[in-house]
Design an enzyme around this catalytic site. Structure first.
Site, PDB file in Angstrom:
ATOM      1  N   GLU A  22       0.842  -1.200   0.000  1.00 57.65           N
ATOM      2  CA  GLU A  22       0.000   0.000   0.000  1.00 57.65           C
ATOM      3  C   GLU A  22       0.874   1.246   0.000  1.00 57.65           C
ATOM      4  O   GLU A  22       0.559   2.236  -0.666  1.00 57.65           O
ATOM      5  CB  GLU A  22      -0.910   0.024   1.221  1.00 57.65           C
ATOM      6  CG  GLU A  22      -1.963  -1.048   1.241  1.00 57.65           C
ATOM      7  CD  GLU A  22      -2.810  -0.956   2.485  1.00 57.65           C
ATOM      8  OE1 GLU A  22      -3.963  -0.491   2.370  1.00 57.65           O
ATOM      9  OE2 GLU A  22      -2.311  -1.325   3.578  1.00 57.65           O
ATOM     10  N   LYS A  99     -11.793   4.381   1.873  1.00 53.23           N
ATOM     11  CA  LYS A  99     -10.703   3.611   1.283  1.00 53.23           C
ATOM     12  C   LYS A  99     -11.334   2.474   0.472  1.00 53.23           C
ATOM     13  O   LYS A  99     -11.362   1.323   0.888  1.00 53.23           O
ATOM     14  CB  LYS A  99      -9.781   3.081   2.393  1.00 53.23           C
ATOM     15  CG  LYS A  99      -8.499   2.446   1.888  1.00 53.23           C
ATOM     16  CD  LYS A  99      -7.605   2.071   3.067  1.00 53.23           C
ATOM     17  CE  LYS A  99      -6.313   1.449   2.598  1.00 53.23           C
ATOM     18  NZ  LYS A  99      -5.428   1.117   3.739  1.00 53.23           N
TER      19      LYS A  99
END
Length: 122
Positions: A22, A99
């Site tokens: 990420e 997200k």
């Protein structure tokens, strides 16, 4: 107080997350901000200097999201709320960080965190 400025759906690329991939690859985050503040002075003067300029607010939020990586979207939401409360006219800020591409190996529409912070609250 019932006056509110809302900025919704601001999408910014950032590098936040617990996992190394990420941080390396990044992803889009979508931000919603709701500010409570008195707007009567701005309405009376018709002058942007008497309110929170939502274009400048969007730029500040985007800089935070695109800036220093954090592990948790909770931390990201807190940083955005702190930035909004830096304007003394803002009495409270509610920030939702979405997200939608979180690394969850199941089908889902979104993951989000919302924080609400008030001026003077500990």
């Amino acid at each position: 107080m019932s006056d509110e400025i809302a900025l919704t759906g601001l999408t910014v690329f950032g590098y936040h997350g617990v996992f190394d991939h990420e941080r390396a690859e990044g992803q889009e985050f979508t931000i919603d901000v709701r500010l409570r503040l008195p707007l009567a002075a701005a309405a009376a003067s018709d002058d942007v200097r008497d309110t929170v300029h939502y274009g400048e607010l969007a730029e500040r939020v985007a800089a935070i999201v695109a800036g220093e990586p954090v592990n948790l979207i909770e931390t990201l939401a807190e940083r955005i709320a702190d930035a909004a409360l830096a304007d003394a006219r803002v009495q409270s800020a509610s920030v939702t960080v979405h997200k939608p591409h979180a690394p969850i190996p199941l089908t889902f529409a979104d993951v989000s965190v919302t924080v609400t912070r008030e001026r003077g609250a500990a």
